[in-house]
Design a protein around this motif. Structure first.
Motif, mmCIF file in Angstrom:
data_model
loop_
_atom_site.group_PDB
_atom_site.id
_atom_site.type_symbol
_atom_site.label_atom_id
_atom_site.label_comp_id
_atom_site.label_asym_id
_atom_site.label_seq_id
_atom_site.Cartn_x
_atom_site.Cartn_y
_atom_site.Cartn_z
ATOM 1 N N LYS A 201 -14.246 -15.753 -13.885
ATOM 2 C CA LYS A 201 -14.467 -17.108 -13.045
ATOM 3 C C LYS A 201 -13.052 -18.312 -13.256
ATOM 4 C CE LYS A 201 -19.630 -17.621 -15.160
ATOM 5 N NZ LYS A 201 -20.037 -18.270 -15.913
ATOM 6 N N SER A 202 -12.168 -17.829 -14.068
ATOM 7 C CA SER A 202 -10.602 -18.293 -14.031
ATOM 8 C C SER A 202 -9.962 -17.860 -12.888
ATOM 9 C CB SER A 202 -10.597 -18.376 -15.648
ATOM 10 O OG SER A 202 -11.060 -19.162 -16.495
ATOM 11 N N LEU A 203 -9.992 -17.142 -12.756
ATOM 12 C CA LEU A 203 -9.571 -16.379 -11.640
ATOM 13 C C LEU A 203 -9.212 -17.143 -10.073
ATOM 14 C CD1 LEU A 203 -10.589 -13.210 -11.189
ATOM 15 C CD2 LEU A 203 -8.548 -12.893 -11.984
ATOM 16 N N PRO A 204 -8.468 -17.600 -10.187
ATOM 17 C CA PRO A 204 -7.435 -18.527 -9.152
ATOM 18 C C PRO A 204 -7.882 -18.120 -7.651
ATOM 19 C CG PRO A 204 -5.539 -16.989 -9.324
ATOM 20 C CD PRO A 204 -7.073 -16.900 -10.276
ATOM 21 N N SER A 205 -8.119 -18.861 -6.655
ATOM 22 C CA SER A 205 -9.012 -18.243 -5.492
ATOM 23 C C SER A 205 -7.720 -18.138 -4.919
ATOM 24 C CB SER A 205 -9.890 -19.751 -4.487
ATOM 25 O OG SER A 205 -8.629 -20.432 -4.351
ATOM 26 N N VAL A 206 -7.843 -17.469 -3.893
ATOM 27 C CA VAL A 206 -6.445 -17.388 -2.663
ATOM 28 C C VAL A 206 -6.189 -18.241 -2.245
ATOM 29 C CG1 VAL A 206 -6.274 -16.047 -0.421
ATOM 30 C CG2 VAL A 206 -7.917 -14.763 -1.648
ATOM 31 N N GLY B 282 3.148 -19.111 -2.775
ATOM 32 C CA GLY B 282 1.977 -18.390 -1.845
ATOM 33 C C GLY B 282 3.122 -19.293 -0.414
ATOM 34 N N GLU B 283 3.861 -20.476 0.016
ATOM 35 C CA GLU B 283 3.885 -21.096 1.190
ATOM 36 C C GLU B 283 5.547 -20.178 1.657
ATOM 37 O OE1 GLU B 283 4.508 -24.931 0.412
ATOM 38 O OE2 GLU B 283 2.301 -25.618 0.448
ATOM 39 N N GLU B 284 6.212 -19.672 0.465
ATOM 40 C CA GLU B 284 6.977 -18.699 0.524
ATOM 41 C C GLU B 284 6.661 -17.326 1.193
ATOM 42 O OE1 GLU B 284 10.033 -16.473 -1.654
ATOM 43 O OE2 GLU B 284 10.316 -18.208 -2.541
ATOM 44 N N LEU B 285 5.691 -17.210 1.249
ATOM 45 C CA LEU B 285 5.371 -15.184 1.410
ATOM 46 C C LEU B 285 4.087 -15.313 2.259
ATOM 47 C CD1 LEU B 285 3.412 -13.755 -2.406
ATOM 48 C CD2 LEU B 285 5.702 -13.638 -1.139
ATOM 49 N N VAL B 286 4.244 -17.018 3.131
ATOM 50 C CA VAL B 286 3.078 -16.413 3.795
ATOM 51 C C VAL B 286 4.600 -17.334 5.462
ATOM 52 C CG1 VAL B 286 1.902 -18.476 5.906
ATOM 53 C CG2 VAL B 286 1.442 -18.471 3.407
ATOM 54 N N GLU B 287 5.474 -17.895 4.861
ATOM 55 C CA GLU B 287 6.504 -17.699 5.692
ATOM 56 C C GLU B 287 7.282 -16.984 6.463
ATOM 57 O OE1 GLU B 287 9.462 -19.522 8.386
ATOM 58 O OE2 GLU B 287 7.828 -20.869 7.079
ATOM 59 N N ARG B 288 7.691 -15.731 4.808
ATOM 60 C CA ARG B 288 8.478 -14.611 5.134
ATOM 61 C C ARG B 288 7.171 -13.293 5.674
ATOM 62 N NH1 ARG B 288 10.178 -13.867 -0.603
ATOM 63 N NH2 ARG B 288 10.422 -11.726 0.405
ATOM 64 N N TYR B 289 6.233 -13.520 5.363
ATOM 65 C CA TYR B 289 5.910 -12.441 5.409
ATOM 66 C C TYR B 289 4.065 -12.603 6.720
ATOM 67 C CZ TYR B 289 8.328 -9.859 1.891
ATOM 68 O OH TYR B 289 8.964 -9.680 1.760
ATOM 69 N N SER B 290 3.646 -13.541 7.250
ATOM 70 C CA SER B 290 2.458 -14.065 7.960
ATOM 71 C C SER B 290 1.152 -14.654 7.097
ATOM 72 C CB SER B 290 2.275 -13.621 9.032
ATOM 73 O OG SER B 290 1.028 -12.115 8.435
ATOM 74 N N HIS B 291 0.457 -15.566 7.555
ATOM 75 C CA HIS B 291 -0.159 -15.777 6.437
ATOM 76 C C HIS B 291 -1.527 -14.500 6.624
ATOM 77 C CE1 HIS B 291 -4.463 -17.616 6.032
ATOM 78 N NE2 HIS B 291 -4.513 -18.661 5.119
ATOM 79 N N SER B 292 -1.843 -13.981 7.021
ATOM 80 C CA SER B 292 -3.128 -12.953 7.595
ATOM 81 C C SER B 292 -2.454 -11.765 5.970
ATOM 82 C CB SER B 292 -3.266 -12.536 8.847
ATOM 83 O OG SER B 292 -2.310 -11.557 9.700
ATOM 84 N N LEU B 293 -1.279 -11.694 6.489
ATOM 85 C CA LEU B 293 -0.701 -9.943 5.906
ATOM 86 C C LEU B 293 -0.709 -10.875 4.300
ATOM 87 C CD1 LEU B 293 -0.008 -6.934 5.867
ATOM 88 C CD2 LEU B 293 2.326 -8.240 5.999
ATOM 89 N N THR B 294 -0.647 -11.877 3.932
ATOM 90 C CA THR B 294 -0.264 -12.084 3.008
ATOM 91 C C THR B 294 -1.408 -12.340 2.248
ATOM 92 O OG1 THR B 294 1.540 -13.400 3.267
ATOM 93 C CG2 THR B 294 0.819 -14.530 1.577
ATOM 94 N N VAL B 295 -2.622 -12.887 2.729
ATOM 95 C CA VAL B 295 -4.264 -12.833 2.867
ATOM 96 C C VAL B 295 -3.848 -12.046 2.205
ATOM 97 C CG1 VAL B 295 -6.126 -13.594 3.284
ATOM 98 C CG2 VAL B 295 -4.810 -15.424 3.770
ATOM 99 N N LYS B 296 -4.027 -10.785 2.750
ATOM 100 C CA LYS B 296 -4.351 -9.565 2.128
ATOM 101 C C LYS B 296 -3.451 -8.845 1.505
ATOM 102 C CE LYS B 296 -4.266 -4.839 4.008
ATOM 103 N NZ LYS B 296 -5.523 -3.798 3.778
ATOM 104 N N ALA B 297 -2.756 -9.721 0.654
ATOM 105 C CA ALA B 297 -2.169 -8.751 -0.123
ATOM 106 C C ALA B 297 -2.364 -9.406 -1.585
ATOM 107 C CB ALA B 297 -1.209 -9.126 -0.103
ATOM 108 N N LEU B 298 -2.946 -10.892 -1.550
ATOM 109 C CA LEU B 298 -4.055 -11.285 -2.757
ATOM 110 C C LEU B 298 -5.268 -10.924 -2.616
ATOM 111 C CD1 LEU B 298 -2.289 -14.794 -1.464
ATOM 112 C CD2 LEU B 298 -1.811 -14.157 -3.640
ATOM 113 N N ARG B 299 -5.929 -10.906 -1.797
ATOM 114 C CA ARG B 299 -7.552 -10.588 -1.730
ATOM 115 C C ARG B 299 -7.056 -8.862 -3.079
ATOM 116 N NH1 ARG B 299 -9.268 -12.286 3.834
ATOM 117 N NH2 ARG B 299 -10.183 -13.928 3.003
ATOM 118 N N GLU B 300 -6.366 -8.107 -2.171
ATOM 119 C CA GLU B 300 -6.267 -6.973 -3.026
ATOM 120 C C GLU B 300 -5.357 -7.401 -4.455
ATOM 121 O OE1 GLU B 300 -3.844 -3.687 -0.969
ATOM 122 O OE2 GLU B 300 -4.916 -3.395 0.902
ATOM 123 N N ALA B 301 -4.403 -7.795 -5.055
ATOM 124 C CA ALA B 301 -3.743 -7.970 -6.356
ATOM 125 C C ALA B 301 -5.554 -8.886 -7.577
ATOM 126 C CB ALA B 301 -2.744 -9.000 -6.050
#
Length: 455
Positions: free
Chosen positions: A6-11, A20-39
């Motif tokens: 229950k304490s897991l952070p949301s995407v 997170g903002e840095e990763l979006v800037e470097r890799y795009s929003h959609s790809l970063t979301v995919k990577a966070l969901r997998e993690a």
């Protein structure tokens, strides 16, 4: 650490963090979301299945970044070839000359005259660019370039021999890398294969006896990647041509390596040359662009204009045609031959012709800069399905290490990977196949690995 699911952070929470903002800037929003969901999913599965502790919030971003780096890194990357195998199929075959690389970049970075006639200001043909150079260089009637030699052979047989018989010696039913087999290509083309002779001996009368009203051609396939020794015999090419032309049959020569220079003056066995096939009177000769020719991947068909005109109109020809970068690179490579500078400018031939004293000098420089190793006499290979069993004397740098395979793995894992070989429990670095401009990177890679494995 996070104590429960229950304490897991949301995407969204992770995306809105500075990292997170840095990763979006470097890799795009959609790809970063995919990577966070997998993690996040991997953490859930680990917690539920094995009771593994949940990572801290920041660790999810670190794990996601690792995935993003991996996903966006090309698996096709440059390496330094220190194996001594000149035409190394696994490492991309022939390295290209500076002029060839410039020509490829020139047509790739913008627009080009690929199918535009500059004189007439109207549509032209991509088939003319290399064809003009082959005609000038070899005096052939016509030339056609496709994407590789397997395609060239398939196109020739499908166009000219479909539903007809093609005679080939049993000694030439070859298989090259990747499981490409001449009998299977003949079958795929719609031609019927007629085998003559035995594995080790073929006579002219074997061909003559096999000819009937269904025969359209005799095909020769050069032994580019193996040798038959001992009690052997095969008719010379000009004898095969005489037998075929007496019966109004075609002769198709699958030469494979595509040598335009004689290999014998460099201490190697003579490799059949394209010019020799043409002089023998074959109707069509096929060979690769990225072997002994030393250019980009291509399949080249030379010979009679009337036959090549038929090939051009076959629908398969469009499916396997060469692209603009291959044509530009091939043209630039052919110009080296036209100017008589191939031995100095084409890397494959520069490596073949490298003097022993130059190789020793480079190996000694490596040893002195690195501070370890010994200079040994060994052999380089031509490779790439060319001159089977033939080698060249070389001077190489050798390391004695406790774990050779572990050392090779460290070389492959380096930021600038080095591919070497093991010989008598020593790691061998052959300067013949390391481009001079790579010397500093090579030396730095070896230094960075360190001496932990040295014995």
């Amino acid at each position: 650490m996070i104590s429960d699911l229950k304490s897991l952070p949301s995407v969204d929470e992770l995306l809105q963090s500075p990292k997170g903002e840095e990763l979006v800037e470097r890799y795009s929003h959609s790809l970063t979301v995919k990577a966070l969901r997998e993690a996040l999913e991997e953490a859930r599965v680990g917690f539920l299945d094995t009771g593994k502790e949940l990572p801290a919030r920041g660790d999810f971003l670190v794990h996601a970044e690792g995935k993003l780096v991996s996903w966006t890194r090309s698996s096709l990357t440059p390496v330094i070839n220190a194996t001594g195998v000149i035409i190394h199929t696994n490492l991309g075959r022939a390295p290209l000359s500076e002029s060839t690389l410039k020509a490829i970049a020139g047509v790739g970075e913008g627009y080009s005259t690929l199918e535009f006639d500059m004189e007439k200001g109207e549509r032209g043909s991509r088939l003319e660019h290399a064809s003009v150079l082959f005609k000038r260089l070899l005096g052939v009637e016509e030339a056609l370039v496709v994407n590789n030699n397997a395609s060239a052979v398939l196109l020739v047989l499908k166009t000219l021999a479909k539903n007809r018989e093609v005679i080939i010696a049993r000694s030439q039913l070859i298989e090259i890398g990747g499981g490409f087999r001449i009998p299977e290509v003949l079958k795929e083309s719609g031609a019927t294969l007629v085998e003559v002779g035995t594995t080790n001996r073929v006579h002219g009368f074997d061909y003559e006896r096999a000819i009937n009203e269904q025969t359209v051609a005799i095909m020769r396939a050069h032994h580019s990647n193996f040798s038959i020794v001992g009690f052997t015999k095969e008719p010379a090419l000009d004898e095969i041509v005489d037998i075929a032309h007496t019966k109004d049959l075609l002769v198709i020569d699958d030469l494979g390596s595509g040598a335009l220079l004689d290999t014998a003056p460099f201490g190697l066995k003579h490799e059949p040359m394209v010019q020799e096939s043409l002089q023998a009177g074959v109707d069509l000769v096929c060979f690769s662009g990225d072997k002994l020719l030393g250019g980009p991947q291509a399949g080249i068909i030379l010979g009679r204009r009337d036959l090549i005109d038929q090939l051009k109109t076959e629908p398969l020809a469009r499916a396997i045609r060469a692209d603009k970068t291959a044509l530009a690179g091939l043209s630039a490579t052919l110009i080296h031959y036209l100017k008589g500078e191939a031995e100095e400018k084409v890397p494959v031939w520069r490596m073949i012709a490298a003097p022993a004293e130059d190789l020793r000098e480079r190996a000694e420089t490596w040893r002195d800069e690195i501070g370890r190793g010994e200079i040994i006499e060994t052999r380089s290979k031509v490779g790439g399905g060319s001159l089977p069993g033939e080698t060249l004397p070389t001077q190489a740098l050798a390391f004695r290490v406790a774990h050779p395979q572990r050392f090779l793995k460290a070389l492959r894992d380096a930021p600038i990977p080095v591919i070497a070989r093991v010989e008598e429990e020593r790691v061998i670095f052959d300067p013949r196949t390391v481009l001079p401009r790579q010397d500093s990177d090579f030396i730095q890679t070896i230094k960075d690995i360190g001496e932990s494995d040295e014995t």
